[in-house]
Design a protein around this motif. Structure first.
Motif: not given
Ligand SMILES: Cc1cc2nc3c(=O)[nH]c(=O)nc-3n(C[C@H](O)[C@H](O)[C@H](O)COP(=O)(O)OP(=O)(O)OC[C@H]3O[C@@H](n4cnc5c(N)ncnc54)[C@H](O)[C@@H]3O)c2cc1C
Ligand SMILES: NC(=O)c1ccc[n+]([C@@H]2O[C@H](COP(=O)([O-])OP(=O)(O)OC[C@H]3O[C@@H](n4cnc5c(N)ncnc54)[C@H](OP(=O)(O)O)[C@@H]3O)[C@@H](O)[C@H]2O)c1
Length: 452
Positions: A69-91
């Motif tokens: 959850l301490k990826d490149l964005v989540t702490l600031r903007n959990p809605q960002s498309p660059y989150s680790f969760v979105n990466y997992l979703h895309r993959k």
């Protein structure tokens, strides 16, 4: 030979390095551009030919040491498309990841996540391009509102790119103990930062027996020990450390609060001596420490040796390396046992230096700015305090541990820091009223560059 490409428009921002710090900044700047309707003309330079996150250390058994959850964005903007969760979703691995039930993915996966994010900014990043120095560009009145970023590509030619601001995010530099400095060209002696590539060239990769010294007692040394044990059955490894034991990394929840973004203010507002004390108090959260689970694994390996009576590896604690000598037959280390002062010489076929990292590459790069940047002190927004003559803003990421706390070299506060720097850049280069506060002449460059 240096080539000037000054026909190109000066950049608004040059980023040196395109690791997590500056990738995080690229995302924050994209958000800022969306909000303001104005994008900064930015280029990032990275010496790696293609992105990898500490690729030389990526062994199978290595896990992320921080929550995903301490990826490149989540702490600031959990809605960002660059989150680790979105990466997992895309993959298409989100459900599988949930089934693993961990906050700590393997570093190979986090590396893939970072590559995935970086690929979205490939237009802005010049890979295979090392920045060798940054030079001031003074106008007639001596004001420096531009900087020249001098780069060197694979062809060895130096090129210059002019910029109105700079962010240095070049990370750590492998620490080579002085005794080993003379062996930097010896293929049998290498830093852990280059472990994966260099171990693959050693005779043990073809199954030839080798005795390897592993210097250091931190996370890198521990991971290399496990890899040598698991992946190279012909290797006998000696772990050589100055301390008496492998110490566990303290990642308990109360202590972890020092890595929260809000703690940066606490740290920054303290007097200098109290900051230094805090860094000393919490040193064991990050440096010269090992993940507790890994300590158990290493202890288990050494214990099984005792049971079997076959001693493959050695654990040489409280040992100071006093001398290093090399010849065709190997590398001889003279070790002093710190418990009794006794000296012993042991011969090895290779030496892995898991001796940590220094944080000084920003000093080398900014050296031509000389006295203008003083001792590279930074304000709360990570901007270097400079002589008033230097109006081009210079920011540093990952070199502010002394002032901003232990989170500075890690992923912990990275998304928040990126937004703070992005906001400061916009205040300087693209203020809401359309005028640059720090511009030294009515060039109108800002509006032109930003409205493109
Ligand atoms: C093996 C290892 C594992 C780690 N694991 C974790 C972890 O699990 N969790 C955590 O929070 N932190 C971890 N860290 C700390 C690490 O510093 C941060 O995670 C993160 O990588 C910092 O990002 P950065 O962009 O500041 O630096 P880096 O990741 O080091 O990136 C710097 C980039 O700058 C480039 N560069 C350097 N010099 C130049 C130059 N002169 N010209 C052009 N490009 C240049 C490099 O090629 C690199 O791509 C780890 C560190 C190491 C060494
Ligand atoms: N899986 C992961 O996420 C992962 C993997 C690797 C690293 N990391 C991170 O990377 C960072 C650095 O870790 P690291 O293990 O590379 O470095 P480190 O924690 O700084 O440890 C360096 C080790 O080298 C020893 N050392 C330094 N100079 C020496 C010398 N001259 N002679 C003998 N020993 C010497 C130190 O000994 P002393 O203690 O005696 O000073 C220490 O044991 C940490 O943040 C760590 O968490 C993360």
């Amino acid at each position: 030979m240096t080539q000037f490409s000054l026909s190109e428009k000066p950049l608004d921002l040059a980023g040196i390095g395109f690791g997590p710090s500056n990738i995080g900044l690229a995302i924050a700047l994209e958000e800022q551009a969306e909000r303001s309707g104005r994008a900064l003309d930015t280029a990032y330079f990275d010496r790696q030919v293609s992105y990898s996150w500490h690729g030389g250390t990526l062994v199978q058994q290595s896990d992320l040491q921080i929550s995903f959850l301490k990826d490149l964005v989540t702490l600031r903007n959990p809605q960002s498309p660059y989150s680790f969760v979105n990466y997992l979703h895309r993959k298409e691995r989100l459900i599988d990841f949930i089934n693993i039930g961990t906050f700590y993915p393997c570093r190979m996966e986090f590396n893939d996540y970072l590559c995935w994010v970086a690929s979205h900014f490939s237009d802005a990043c010049r890979y295979g391009t090392e920045v060798v120095r940054v030079e001031p560009v003074a106008d007639r009145s001596g004001v420096i509102s531009m900087l020249d970023v001098v780069t060197r590509g694979p062809d060895g030619i130096e090129r210059v790119r002019r910029t109105r601001s700079l962010v240095v995010g070049t990370g750590g530099t492998p620490r080579i103990p002085a005794l080993f400095a003379g062996l930097k060209d010896d293929p049998r002696v290498f830093h852990h930062a280059d472990y994966v590539r260099r171990i693959a060239t050693q005779p043990c990769a073809a199954g030839t027996p080798m005795r390897i010294a592993l210097v250091g007692g931190g996370q890198s040394a521990a991971e290399a020990f496990i890899d040598l044990n698991d992946s190279f059955p012909s290797v006998r490894a000696d772990m050589i450390l100055r301390s008496a034991v492998l110490r566990p990394a303290d990642d308990t929840p109360f202590v972890n609060e020092i890595f929260a973004p809000a703690y940066t203010d606490v740290m920054f507002n303290l007097p200098e001596d109290e900051r230094a004390q805090l860094i000393r108090d919490y040193h064991n959260t990050n440096y010269s420490v090992v993940d507790a689970e890994l300590i158990d694994r290493i202890y288990g390996i050494l214990y099984r040796q005792k049971v079997s009576g076959v001693q493959r590896h050695g654990f040489l604690c409280r040992r100071q390396i006093e001398a290093v000598a090399s010849d065709g037959a190997g590398i001889a280390l003279t070790l002093r046992d710190l418990s009794n002062g006794v000296l012993e010489e042991i011969r090895y076929d290779a030496v892995v230096l898991a001796t940590g990292y220094e944080r000084n590459s920003h000093r080398r790069l900014l050296e031509p700015l000389g006295d203008l940047t003083g001792d590279l002190r930074v304000d709360r927004d990570y901007r270097v305090s400079t002589d008033p003559k230097l109006t081009a803003p210079v920011f540093i990421q990952g070199f502010c541990e002394e002032t901003h706390g232990l989170s500075d070299t890690l992923l912990s506060v990275l998304p928040v820091r990126a937004a703070e720097i992005a906001a400061a850049l916009y205040r300087d280069l693209a203020p809401a009223d359309g005028r640059s506060r720090r511009q030294s002449g009515p060039t109108g460059l800002v509006a032109g560059a930003l409205n493109r």
